[in-house]
Design an enzyme around this catalytic site. Structure first.
Site, mmCIF file in Angstrom:
data_model
loop_
_atom_site.group_PDB
_atom_site.id
_atom_site.type_symbol
_atom_site.label_atom_id
_atom_site.label_comp_id
_atom_site.label_asym_id
_atom_site.label_seq_id
_atom_site.Cartn_x
_atom_site.Cartn_y
_atom_site.Cartn_z
ATOM 1 N N CYS A 125 -25.955 -10.812 -7.305
ATOM 2 C CA CYS A 125 -26.003 -10.295 -5.932
ATOM 3 C C CYS A 125 -25.662 -8.809 -5.886
ATOM 4 O O CYS A 125 -24.685 -8.362 -6.503
ATOM 5 C CB CYS A 125 -25.026 -11.074 -5.052
ATOM 6 N N CYS A 167 -24.023 -5.713 -1.228
ATOM 7 C CA CYS A 167 -23.097 -4.665 -0.777
ATOM 8 C C CYS A 167 -23.588 -3.285 -1.185
ATOM 9 O O CYS A 167 -23.513 -2.335 -0.395
ATOM 10 C CB CYS A 167 -21.689 -4.934 -1.300
ATOM 11 N N CYS A 170 -19.930 -3.329 3.760
ATOM 12 C CA CYS A 170 -20.029 -3.949 2.436
ATOM 13 C C CYS A 170 -19.334 -5.308 2.386
ATOM 14 O O CYS A 170 -19.605 -6.121 1.492
ATOM 15 C CB CYS A 170 -19.487 -3.022 1.355
ATOM 16 N N ASP A 179 0.800 -1.244 0.000
ATOM 17 C CA ASP A 179 0.000 0.000 0.000
ATOM 18 C C ASP A 179 0.822 1.279 0.000
ATOM 19 O O ASP A 179 0.274 2.331 0.313
ATOM 20 C CB ASP A 179 -0.912 0.076 1.247
ATOM 21 N N CYS A 235 -19.723 -12.876 -8.329
ATOM 22 C CA CYS A 235 -20.741 -12.067 -7.637
ATOM 23 C C CYS A 235 -22.134 -12.333 -8.204
ATOM 24 O O CYS A 235 -23.135 -12.173 -7.497
ATOM 25 C CB CYS A 235 -20.427 -10.574 -7.762
ATOM 26 N N CYS A 273 -15.079 1.161 8.080
ATOM 27 C CA CYS A 273 -16.387 0.520 7.898
ATOM 28 C C CYS A 273 -16.204 -0.823 7.221
ATOM 29 O O CYS A 273 -15.440 -0.941 6.261
ATOM 30 C CB CYS A 273 -17.284 1.430 7.049
ATOM 31 N N CYS A 295 -21.445 -9.564 2.386
ATOM 32 C CA CYS A 295 -21.068 -10.364 1.219
ATOM 33 C C CYS A 295 -21.207 -11.852 1.530
ATOM 34 O O CYS A 295 -20.629 -12.344 2.506
ATOM 35 C CB CYS A 295 -19.624 -10.051 0.830
#
Length: 320
Positions: free
Chosen positions: A184, A187, A237, A126, A181, A234, A241
């Site tokens: 769906c 999220c 999301c 990162d 996914c 947070c 899942c």
């Protein structure tokens, strides 16, 4: 030593160092470069100006460190089975950047031993102009979910990503080409501030993680109610899942266990503690913590919003 043997030994050493998953990716033009450019052009990175720096370099994973040809890409779980709380799961323990870099450097050192020479390489976690999520998909670690997280069919998405780029030509693993996914949209529907503006696209200006961590000014009035009791980051999301509901892992890395200043505290208690903190208290409580990124002023701002939300909710419930 043959390249295929080196690749297998690198992955084996990554697991020996404690990483949860590992794969090999070839470096080159980034497939998500156009999406990244559109995200910047729409201003969806908010005040994160560092995301717009070295823009052209981010378009090709060979450019951040000249001469690199392959990457060992790793994942490290941080406890998706941990209970929800006012602090996102990734930030409750020690900062992952240094821990992962040290382990990647240990893998690099082992490679030098095997080959009896210094292999040019660099560890990224990162901290450089490298779109590591793209590399992780290319290394076969998962697909891009509608919440923009990398999702693994074996462990969900509660994991960090790191890379060790090398000036070796190594056989790459099969990229993760499929999307699991399906139809769906949990999220998108669950995001408290509607920050997922389309599948796979996050508007940071609306994202609770951005608002409580990266934003350096007051949180916009219209966003405060959506923050609810979330004081730092947070996980909503990710929590909803289905891949995490089924496959998220238990916390196994001691360094990521909640520290004493956070463990077991509800939103009211933690927010009150933070508002009462002096600078010295803060330095002691959050030494080596990811939460230092918001600084004490940012944490106090977040704490005030959370307490105001709690008072508003209680007043509303009391009037019913």
């Amino acid at each position: 030593m043959k390249p295929d043997v080196i690749a297998q030994r690198l992955k084996a050493e990554a697991y020996a160092q404690g990483f949860s998953a590992a794969g090999i990716a070839a470096l080159g033009p980034v497939e998500t470069a156009d999406a990244y450019d559109r995200w910047l052009e729409r201003g969806q990175h908010g005040q994160m100006e560092y995301m717009a720096r070295n823009r052209e370099i981010r378009h090709d994973s060979r450019l951040p460190e000249p001469g690199m040809r392959s990457a060992l890409v790793v994942a490290l779980d941080y406890g998706g089975r941990e209970p929800a709380g006012p602090v996102a799961r990734y930030a409750r323990g020690d900062d992952y950047h240094e821990l992962m870099r040290d382990r990647l450097r240990a893998v690099h050192a082992r490679l030098n031993e095997w080959l009896a020479r210094e292999v040019h390489g660099r560890a990224y976690v990162d901290t450089g102009p490298l779109l590591e999520r793209d590399l992780a998909r290319r290394a076969g670690l998962g697909w891009f979910g509608k919440n923009a997280n990398l999702i693994s069919p074996e462990r969900g998405s509660f994991f960090f990503i790191g890379s060790l780029v090398l000036d070796l030509e190594l056989p790459a693993d099969q990229p993760f080409e499929s999307d699991h996914c399906g139809t769906c949209t949990r999220c998108l529907e669950a995001c408290p501030t509607q920050a997922i503006v389309e599948p796979g696209v996050i508007d940071a200006n609306r994202c609770i993680s951005y608002l409580t961590i990266e934003l350096r000014e007051g949180i916009p009035e219209e966003m405060r109610n959506g923050i609810g009791e979330l004081l730092y980051g947070c996980d909503v999301c990710q929590e909803v899942c289905p891949w995490n509901v089924r496959f998220a892992r238990e916390l196994s890395e001691p360094a990521f266990a909640p520290r004493a200043s956070i463990a077991g505290k509800d939103a009211r208690t933690l927010a009150s503690d933070i508002l009462a903190m002096s600078q010295d208290d803060y330095v002691t409580a959050f030494r080596r913590s990811p939460m230092k990124r918001a600084k004490l002023g940012g944490l106090k701002r977040n704490a005030a919003v959370v307490l105001d939300n709690l008072r508003t909710r209680e007043a509303r419930e009391g009037g019913q």
